[in-house]
Scaffold this motif. Sequence first.
Motif, PDB file in Angstrom:
ATOM      1  N   PRO A  96       0.823  -1.221   0.000  1.00 16.00           N
ATOM      2  CA  PRO A  96       0.000   0.000   0.000  1.00 16.00           C
ATOM      3  C   PRO A  96       0.854   1.266   0.000  1.00 16.00           C
ATOM      4  CG  PRO A  96       0.167  -0.851   2.229  1.00 16.00           C
ATOM      5  CD  PRO A  96       0.899  -1.831   1.352  1.00 16.00           C
ATOM      6  N   TYR A  97       0.278   2.340  -0.569  1.00 15.20           N
ATOM      7  CA  TYR A  97       0.962   3.622  -0.631  1.00 15.20           C
ATOM      8  C   TYR A  97       0.365   4.581   0.394  1.00 15.20           C
ATOM      9  CZ  TYR A  97       2.415   1.648  -5.102  1.00 15.20           C
ATOM     10  OH  TYR A  97       2.923   0.817  -6.073  1.00 15.20           O
ATOM     11  N   ASP A  98       1.193   5.506   0.839  1.00 13.44           N
ATOM     12  CA  ASP A  98       0.714   6.576   1.706  1.00 13.44           C
ATOM     13  C   ASP A  98       0.123   7.719   0.893  1.00 13.44           C
ATOM     14  OD1 ASP A  98       1.768   5.581   4.355  1.00 13.44           O
ATOM     15  OD2 ASP A  98       3.636   5.674   3.201  1.00 13.44           O
ATOM     16  N   THR A 155      -4.147   2.380  -1.760  1.00 10.51           N
ATOM     17  CA  THR A 155      -3.780   3.401  -0.773  1.00 10.51           C
ATOM     18  C   THR A 155      -4.151   2.904   0.617  1.00 10.51           C
ATOM     19  OG1 THR A 155      -4.203   5.150  -2.389  1.00 10.51           O
ATOM     20  CG2 THR A 155      -4.068   5.804  -0.083  1.00 10.51           C
ATOM     21  N   GLY A 156      -3.229   2.994   1.547  1.00  8.28           N
ATOM     22  CA  GLY A 156      -3.494   2.539   2.903  1.00  8.28           C
ATOM     23  C   GLY A 156      -4.471   3.451   3.625  1.00  8.28           C
ATOM     24  N   PRO A 157      -5.135   2.962   4.689  1.00  6.20           N
ATOM     25  CA  PRO A 157      -6.055   3.784   5.475  1.00  6.20           C
ATOM     26  C   PRO A 157      -5.373   5.057   5.966  1.00  6.20           C
ATOM     27  CG  PRO A 157      -6.255   1.481   6.101  1.00  6.20           C
ATOM     28  CD  PRO A 157      -5.059   1.576   5.192  1.00  6.20           C
ATOM     29  N   GLY A 158      -6.052   6.179   5.788  1.00  4.61           N
ATOM     30  CA  GLY A 158      -5.481   7.466   6.168  1.00  4.61           C
ATOM     31  C   GLY A 158      -4.618   8.082   5.095  1.00  4.61           C
ATOM     32  N   SER A 198     -10.473   5.824   3.785  1.00  9.30           N
ATOM     33  CA  SER A 198     -10.958   5.433   5.110  1.00  9.30           C
ATOM     34  C   SER A 198     -10.622   3.981   5.415  1.00  9.30           C
ATOM     35  CB  SER A 198     -12.472   5.624   5.184  1.00  9.30           C
ATOM     36  OG  SER A 198     -13.123   4.645   4.388  1.00  9.30           O
ATOM     37  N   ASP A 199     -10.875   3.595   6.664  1.00  5.89           N
ATOM     38  CA  ASP A 199     -10.689   2.195   7.055  1.00  5.89           C
ATOM     39  C   ASP A 199     -11.634   1.274   6.304  1.00  5.89           C
ATOM     40  OD1 ASP A 199      -8.741   2.908   8.880  1.00  5.89           O
ATOM     41  OD2 ASP A 199     -10.163   3.124  10.538  1.00  5.89           O
TER      42      ASP A 199
END
Length: 355
Positions: free
Chosen positions: A161-163, A182-185, A207-208
């Motif tokens: 996942p990417y930030d 994309t990672g959560p947050g 989001s989560d």
Amino acid sequence: MFPEPWIERAWRAVPRAAFLPEVVWVVDGPTYRPLHRGREPERWAQLVDDPGQAVVTQVDDGAPDAAGGDVPTSSVSAPNAVVDMLAELALQPGQRVLEIGTGSGFNAALLAARVGADRVTTLEIDAALASGARRALLEAGYGGVTALEADGERGWAPGAPYDRIVATASVASVPWAWVEQTGPGGLILAPFRTAFCSHGLVRLVVSDQGTASGRFVGATTFMSVRGQRARPRIDAVFSAESWDASRRSRSAVDVDLLGTPHAEFAVGMRMADVAHWAQDGAHWWCGPDSWAFAAGDGTTYQWGPRDLADETAAALDWWDRAGRPELFEFGLTVSEHGHRAWAGDPERGWALGVG
């Protein structure tokens, strides 16, 4: 010019000129002509140094004819646009970044200066551009960036996942792959267009629950990703026969109000699949199966299952009754099931017809 110290440091560390090819393209009447650094060094340098000037590096997907080029298909974005987007990304050292649309490689180098070259993956669909960017990145000291020839709409799952995911080409539909990768947050920053009006920069937070939602944070226009270039075409629906069969009425559209940027953007968010343009004091609308024409005297002709001029009048009325929200009050929510647009309150949105 620099909203954050790290952006200024990165800008001074990465030479923009090193990522520009020897031949760029400039407008010359109705076409683009090549500008050679060796032949016009002062003009070439002026383009590099102008803070409000994008530099076109490719036309017609790399295949212009002898007379010149018709359509710009890659560029080094204007410095002020680049800086604004970097600020919106809120990058932190060590974050993983996926860039969609490598182009020259200049923006990827700026990203690498903040997070580290080994933390940046950049995708370019054009083979020649991807090769040139890899070479420029290596020569500038950013060879650790992973620069791939790939379709950016699919993202790059091996690095997820990417930030942060940042697009340097506009989309009419945010690919679901970007949200999934994309990672959560994490953030997705992309120029977003509708067929009606093409100038919004949307900043989405994932989001989560795996959806992405956020507001438009700027007015900007970029070239479209290649897989989403198509727009409604008037020649696909208009004909002499459809003109004869069209419905005639008086236009209820306030064309002066429609010409204001925030109103035009709002109508585009209500009628995302409809193109609109002015022509010699008249106005045209074109959708997938309908068209409309409003003459300068207000006489309106409409054809097809939709009354596009009437829809525009209704959208303008909605915008007025809603308090005339500005572009920055609009937002977008992307889920696996589609896109929802909203103004002010995300819970009071509407399905966005995008293609």
